[in-house]
Design a protein around this motif. Structure first.
Motif, PDB file in Angstrom:
ATOM      1  N   ASP A 123       0.836  -1.203   0.000  1.00  6.01           N
ATOM      2  CA  ASP A 123       0.000   0.000   0.000  1.00  6.01           C
ATOM      3  C   ASP A 123       0.873   1.256   0.000  1.00  6.01           C
ATOM      4  O   ASP A 123       0.560   2.247  -0.675  1.00  6.01           O
ATOM      5  CB  ASP A 123      -0.915   0.012   1.224  1.00  6.01           C
ATOM      6  CG  ASP A 123      -2.006  -1.051   1.158  1.00  6.01           C
ATOM      7  OD1 ASP A 123      -2.240  -1.605   0.058  1.00  6.01           O
ATOM      8  OD2 ASP A 123      -2.616  -1.338   2.212  1.00  6.01           O
ATOM      9  N   ALA A 124       1.960   1.205   0.761  1.00 14.29           N
ATOM     10  CA  ALA A 124       2.870   2.351   0.831  1.00 14.29           C
ATOM     11  C   ALA A 124       3.529   2.606  -0.522  1.00 14.29           C
ATOM     12  O   ALA A 124       3.669   3.756  -0.954  1.00 14.29           O
ATOM     13  CB  ALA A 124       3.934   2.116   1.900  1.00 14.29           C
ATOM     14  N   LEU A 125       3.930   1.538  -1.205  1.00 16.74           N
ATOM     15  CA  LEU A 125       4.557   1.697  -2.517  1.00 16.74           C
ATOM     16  C   LEU A 125       3.564   2.267  -3.527  1.00 16.74           C
ATOM     17  O   LEU A 125       3.917   3.138  -4.337  1.00 16.74           O
ATOM     18  CB  LEU A 125       5.106   0.358  -3.009  1.00 16.74           C
ATOM     19  CG  LEU A 125       5.829   0.383  -4.364  1.00 16.74           C
ATOM     20  CD1 LEU A 125       6.959   1.401  -4.374  1.00 16.74           C
ATOM     21  CD2 LEU A 125       6.353  -1.006  -4.719  1.00 16.74           C
ATOM     22  N   ALA A 126       2.327   1.796  -3.468  1.00 18.22           N
ATOM     23  CA  ALA A 126       1.295   2.336  -4.365  1.00 18.22           C
ATOM     24  C   ALA A 126       1.058   3.816  -4.079  1.00 18.22           C
ATOM     25  O   ALA A 126       0.899   4.630  -5.004  1.00 18.22           O
ATOM     26  CB  ALA A 126      -0.005   1.546  -4.198  1.00 18.22           C
ATOM     27  N   LEU A 127       1.054   4.173  -2.800  1.00 16.45           N
ATOM     28  CA  LEU A 127       0.847   5.568  -2.415  1.00 16.45           C
ATOM     29  C   LEU A 127       2.005   6.436  -2.893  1.00 16.45           C
ATOM     30  O   LEU A 127       1.796   7.529  -3.442  1.00 16.45           O
ATOM     31  CB  LEU A 127       0.701   5.664  -0.900  1.00 16.45           C
ATOM     32  CG  LEU A 127       0.452   7.057  -0.310  1.00 16.45           C
ATOM     33  CD1 LEU A 127      -0.809   7.682  -0.890  1.00 16.45           C
ATOM     34  CD2 LEU A 127       0.357   6.971   1.215  1.00 16.45           C
TER      35      LEU A 127
END
Length: 205
Positions: A123-127
């Motif tokens: 999720d952090a990488l997508a953000l």
């Protein structure tokens, strides 16, 4: 002996200092560029709040993964710092003359319960990828704004050097951690988050 001069300024009935009207056309940022820069502040604040929610989730006693919690608290601080940098830049260019409350509101719902440490990193990488795309859009707008031939070289250079470089390096680190934790999940199963958390907390990864 020093002589002190008292300068009287224009105030309203409540004693509030009124802004000075400079009356010199020194501001040169084009409006579409300013608007996107303000929008980027919102993007950074939203990312910071999402990371804060994730940090708080992993810090709960029933979850107790302090390494993940620290990682996301640090990430939140980084995003807030990005927002501050853009605010300071707009102030330096004379474009932060109105209220700023509307700039520090989240863009939407903040979720706080990732299903696992691995999912949280994804999720952090997508953000971060989304934040990077928004920065690129801002750079493109300020380099070749619509209905204007003004190329804002200074802001473009600032964003490219200070922001994009950090974004790409940060995304690479996240991708590496996703890869490592993914392998640990395949070999260690349910212990993977716990073991990875220890490495995060000890600065081993």
């Amino acid at each position: 002996m020093y002589e002190w001069a008292v300068i009287y300024t224009d105030t309203d009935s409540k004693g509030t200092l009124k802004p000075t009207d400079i009356n010199v056309p020194w501001r040169d940022m084009v409006d579409p560029c300013v608007k996107l820069a303000e929008a980027q502040i919102k993007v950074e604040i939203h990312a910071a709040m999402k990371y804060l929610a994730m940090a708080a989730y992993f810090g709960q006693d029933k979850v107790s993964l302090p390494g993940f919690s620290k990682f996301f608290f640090d990430a939140a601080n980084e995003e807030r710092e990005h927002a501050k940098k853009i605010m300071k830049y707009l102030a330096m260019r004379g474009e932060l003359s109105g209220g700023v409350t509307h700039l520090i509101q989240p863009l939407g719902e903040i979720t706080e319960s990732p299903t696992s440490g691995l999912q949280a990193l994804k999720d952090a990488l997508a953000l971060e990828s989304q934040v990077t795309r928004e920065i690129r859009n801002l750079i493109q707008m300020c380099e070749t704004p619509k209905d204007s031939d003004f190329n804002d070289y200074h802001l473009v250079d600032y964003l490219t050097t200070d922001f994009l470089d950090e974004q790409h390096k940060g995304q690479r680190i996240l991708a590496e951690r996703i890869s490592i934790l993914g392998k640990m999940v395949n070999t260690q199963g349910g212990l993977a988050d716990f073991l990875f958390d220890i490495k995060l907390l000890n600065g081993e990864i």
